[in-house]
Design an enzyme around this catalytic site. Structure first.
Site, PDB file in Angstrom:
ATOM      1  N   LYS A  99       0.828  -1.218   0.000  1.00 42.11           N
ATOM      2  CA  LYS A  99       0.000   0.000   0.000  1.00 42.11           C
ATOM      3  C   LYS A  99       0.864   1.272   0.000  1.00 42.11           C
ATOM      4  O   LYS A  99       0.434   2.309  -0.482  1.00 42.11           O
ATOM      5  CB  LYS A  99      -0.914   0.029   1.226  1.00 42.11           C
TER       6      LYS A  99
HETATM    7  C1  LIG Z   1      -3.978  -4.572  -0.398  1.00 39.35           C
HETATM    8  C2  LIG Z   1      -3.120  -5.793  -0.460  1.00 39.35           C
HETATM    9  C3  LIG Z   1      -3.283  -6.773  -1.477  1.00 39.35           C
HETATM   10  C4  LIG Z   1      -4.373  -6.686  -2.512  1.00 39.35           C
HETATM   11  O1  LIG Z   1      -4.152  -5.695  -3.478  1.00 39.35           O
HETATM   12  P1  LIG Z   1      -5.343  -5.153  -4.382  1.00 39.35           P
HETATM   13  O2  LIG Z   1      -4.794  -3.996  -5.116  1.00 39.35           O
HETATM   14  O3  LIG Z   1      -6.442  -4.769  -3.422  1.00 39.35           O
HETATM   15  O4  LIG Z   1      -5.752  -6.272  -5.285  1.00 39.35           O
HETATM   16  C5  LIG Z   1      -2.423  -7.847  -1.483  1.00 39.35           C
HETATM   17  N1  LIG Z   1      -1.466  -7.992  -0.532  1.00 39.35           N
HETATM   18  C6  LIG Z   1      -1.283  -7.094   0.451  1.00 39.35           C
HETATM   19  C7  LIG Z   1      -0.235  -7.320   1.475  1.00 39.35           C
HETATM   20  C8  LIG Z   1      -2.098  -5.949   0.509  1.00 39.35           C
HETATM   21  O5  LIG Z   1      -1.912  -5.062   1.506  1.00 39.35           O
END
Ligand SMILES: *Cc1c(COP(=O)(O)O)cnc(C)c1O
Length: 494
Positions: free
Chosen positions: A112
């Site tokens: 993120k």
């Molecule tokens: C948010 C997140 C995901 C999923 O990503 P998206 O863009 O929502 O598909 C996968 N792994 C981690 C560790 C995340 O924080």
């Protein structure tokens, strides 16, 4: 380049306007009205550049209303100043049998950060460019990770403030510590008595309270959210697909023009959709492989064309992918059909019945680019231990879901596993998968135990929590949330 709504009723915004608005008035998501194209010379030119320089080149294709200087400023504030613990920002780790794109070297040790470091900069610059005088107050309800990543991204960013609500007893000790020790002059962190749904419905009620929003506007404050459907959160993610390709070239793993595939641990479909934009722009991508956990609504959709959220919700060891409505899929449906009324119809069906069917023709277009697979927790844990034993590399549970899909691919050539979190963030599941006894140990002991076998040191952001000062001690009842928001909103930061 202009931005339009996937549902058709909003046209011709600049990217700055789309980023300030977040969501279109008709409920749709903003998408560019045309796809920028790049050639192989552009891609080869990225080889010798830093991540920041690569980012400026790729972002300029979409943020055509930002000047070069504005984009450079945003990128340098987001990815510079030692905020990431690897100079490469999104390094490609070249293991013996596979290449791993590590997206977790940012301040909160998860993917993120890639977007939430840049979004606040793009937003703050957009406010200046458009002459918006109001201060923007970002409200977040979090079950853990997004809240911290948003706090780190927005701290001390001009013309913004951020307030995060988390459930009093609904986050891990490390997650709580990460938030209550948050530094910055424009941040507030408040516990809500109750669970995540209480925090989330409280924030939703504040957003939809017209009178309350009007009251804040009179005081020159607008509310906004940092959630993953904002164009300013998606566009930063396109960069690392190009960056990974450039690193494959640089390492001699591929020649210019060779196709690569990416396997992406997927929840809200934002990360993998950024790969679709990269491919559509001309990056040689063969397949984008969507990896899900037991909440495998996307696997079914990509195999059958039917999206059906009417199913049991599972809590898994890859919690950031425990999602039944993948909002960003709407953007893909727009790009493969170009038909806003169809998209609006499917989204209406989804809201009313929890289900829609895109039909064979659309499905075939999607299948030409995407494939899908999923793993349950047992397979995911097995994968963590297998990779540790074979390559001495410890994937976090989200990454292990993708890795398991990789192992099942018939064609593994030039395939990149996208790694979305540091294993330290999910130390309990990781240590259990590796057969360690975790009984009675606190989270700091678990971090130390993992450090003994992991090839990476404990990330600084987690290590320093042991001694960090707790500065946010507020706990409120759910019905007092609006009061906390207005108090914080009116307490001017400058
Ligand atoms: C948010 C997140 C995901 C999923 O990503 P998206 O863009 O929502 O598909 C996968 N792994 C981690 C560790 C995340 O924080």
């Amino acid at each position: 380049m202009k931005y339009i709504s996937t549902r058709g009723n909003q046209q011709n915004l600049t990217s700055a306007e789309a980023i300030i608005k977040g969501l279109a008035d008709d409920g749709g998501l903003f998408v560019p009205d045309s796809m920028p194209k790049v050639d192989m010379a552009f891609i080869e030119g990225l080889r010798s550049l830093s991540y920041q320089e690569r980012a400026v080149k790729v972002l300029s294709q979409f943020l055509t209303d930002y000047t070069q200087e504005e984009i450079e400023g945003c990128v340098n504030r987001a990815y510079g100043n030692g905020k990431f613990d690897d100079e490469a920002i999104a390094p490609l780790n070249l293991l013996k049998d596979v290449s791993v794109l590590e997206l977790w070297h940012g301040p909160t040790s998860a993917f993120k950060d890639m977007a939430l470091q840049l979004l606040p900069q793009l937003l703050s610059t957009a406010l200046k460019k458009t002459g918006e005088k109001n201060e923007v107050l970002i409200l977040v309800a979090t079950s853990g990770d997004t809240g911290k990543a948003a706090l780190e991204g927005f701290k001390d960013v001009d013309q913004t403030k951020i307030m995060v609500f988390y459930p009093d007893n609904g986050v891990s000790r490390i997650q709580r510590l990460q938030m209550v020790t948050q530094e910055g002059g424009n941040v507030a962190v408040t516990a809500v008595k109750g669970n995540f749904d209480d925090a989330q419905s409280g924030v939703k009620a504040i957003f939809s309270d017209k009178a309350f929003n009007e009251e804040l506007k009179e005081k020159n404050v607008s509310l906004s959210s940092a959630n993953s459907i904002n164009w300013g959160r998606l566009v930063p993610q396109i960069v690392y697909y190009f960056s990974a390709y450039a690193d494959m070239l640089k390492a001699g793993r591929i020649k210019a023009g060779d196709e690569v595939s990416f396997i992406v641990p997927t929840g809200n479909f934002g990360n993998i959709l950024a790969g679709f934009y990269a491919k559509s722009m001309g990056l040689p991508v063969k397949k984008l492989i969507c990896a899900s956990n037991t909440n495998n609504v996307l696997t079914d959709f990509l195999n059958t064309g039917v999206y059906d959220r009417n199913r049991e919700f599972y809590k898994t060891i890859s919690p950031s992918m425990d999602i039944l409505i993948s909002s960003n899929l709407e953007r893909l449906l727009y790009h493969v059909t170009g038909d806003t009324s169809k998209v609006a119809g499917w989204m209406k069906e989804l809201a009313e019945t929890g289900r829609y069917d895109v039909g064979a023709e659309v499905l075939n277009k999607i299948k030409a680019i995407f494939s899908a697979d999923w793993s349950d927790d047992t397979a995911t844990k097995g994968m963590i231990s297998k990779e540790y034993n074979s390559e001495k590399y410890i994937p976090d549970p989200h990454t292990a879901v993708a890795w398991n899909a990789f192992c099942k691919q018939a064609d593994q050539k030039n395939t990149i596993v996208v790694s979305t979190a540091s294993p330290y963030k999910f130390n309990e599941s990781v240590l259990t998968a590796l057969g360690k006894d975790i009984e009675g140990k606190d989270e700091f002991q678990l971090l130390d135990e993992l450090a003994e076998i992991n090839s990476f040191a404990i990330p600084n952001g987690l290590a320093k929590l042991k001694t960090a000062i707790v500065s946010h001690k507020n706990v409120v009842e759910k019905d007092k949330m609006p009061k906390s928001v207005s108090e914080f909103a009116l307490n001017k930061i400058k």
